[in-house]
Write an enzyme that holds these catalytic residues in place. Structure first.
Site, PDB file in Angstrom:
ATOM      1  N   GLU A  48      33.215   5.088  26.523  1.00 23.24           N
ATOM      2  CA  GLU A  48      33.882   6.319  26.095  1.00 23.24           C
ATOM      3  C   GLU A  48      35.313   6.392  26.607  1.00 23.24           C
ATOM      4  OE1 GLU A  48      32.851   8.546  23.931  1.00 23.24           O
ATOM      5  OE2 GLU A  48      30.891   7.627  23.673  1.00 23.24           O
ATOM      6  N   ASN A  52      38.619   6.267  24.291  1.00 21.61           N
ATOM      7  CA  ASN A  52      39.629   7.339  24.337  1.00 21.61           C
ATOM      8  C   ASN A  52      41.026   6.769  24.553  1.00 21.61           C
ATOM      9  OD1 ASN A  52      37.864   9.438  23.895  1.00 21.61           O
ATOM     10  ND2 ASN A  52      37.949  10.238  25.977  1.00 21.61           N
ATOM     11  N   ARG A 106      35.848  11.936  14.377  1.00 20.55           N
ATOM     12  CA  ARG A 106      35.414  11.827  15.770  1.00 20.55           C
ATOM     13  C   ARG A 106      34.771  13.135  16.208  1.00 20.55           C
ATOM     14  NH1 ARG A 106      36.235   7.062  17.747  1.00 20.55           N
ATOM     15  NH2 ARG A 106      37.742   5.801  16.670  1.00 20.55           N
TER      16      ARG A 106
END
Length: 147
Positions: A48, A52, A106
């Protein structure tokens, strides 16, 4: 709490490198003898954070994502994922579930996922200079290193 090992790696902000980062950090944690669940938690959080950095840190350009990790003698893993991209103007808002700056589909759950799998998540960011996400996980230990 003393550092017993540390590592650094850097790679281009290409989505193909997310799995490399996740696997490299997982391999680095093996001396702490994590459970399968602990390893999966860290791999998910690293995925994650790296995603990002790639998607939001460098939305219109290639850049470099760096990872620094250390293991401590108390069984703690500390992992820092850094980009030198666009930065985050409002960290509190960015960490809200379902918030996203992306125009595609997203979900905006990256920070929530990181927080659910790690013992501690810290974010530092400066607009125009980049972001550092620090992930901490205590690897469960009992007497004599047994789980």
């Amino acid at each position: 709490m003393n550092t017993i090992n540390s590592m650094k790696l850097s790679f281009l902000s290409k989505s193909v490198n997310e799995s490399f980062a996740r696997s490299a950090v997982a391999a680095f944690l093996l001396p702490l003898d994590p459970t399968v669940a602990e390893l999966a938690d860290v791999k998910t959080a690293v995925s994650e954070a790296v995603t990002n950095a790639i998607v939001h840190g460098y939305p219109d350009t290639l850049g470099v994502v760096s990872i620094e990790a250390k293991l401590t003698d108390s069984g703690k893993a500390v992992i820092k994922i850094r980009d030198k991209g666009v930065g985050i103007a409002d960290i509190k808002q960015a960490m809200e579930p379902l918030y996203t700056t992306s125009s595609d589909e997203r979900a905006g759950l990256g920070f929530a996922v990181m927080q659910s799998f790690m013992d501690n998540v810290r974010v530092r960011s400066t607009v125009g200079k980049g972001t550092v996400v620090t992930l901490e996980k205590n690897i469960i230990r009992t007497a004599y290193g047994q789980k």
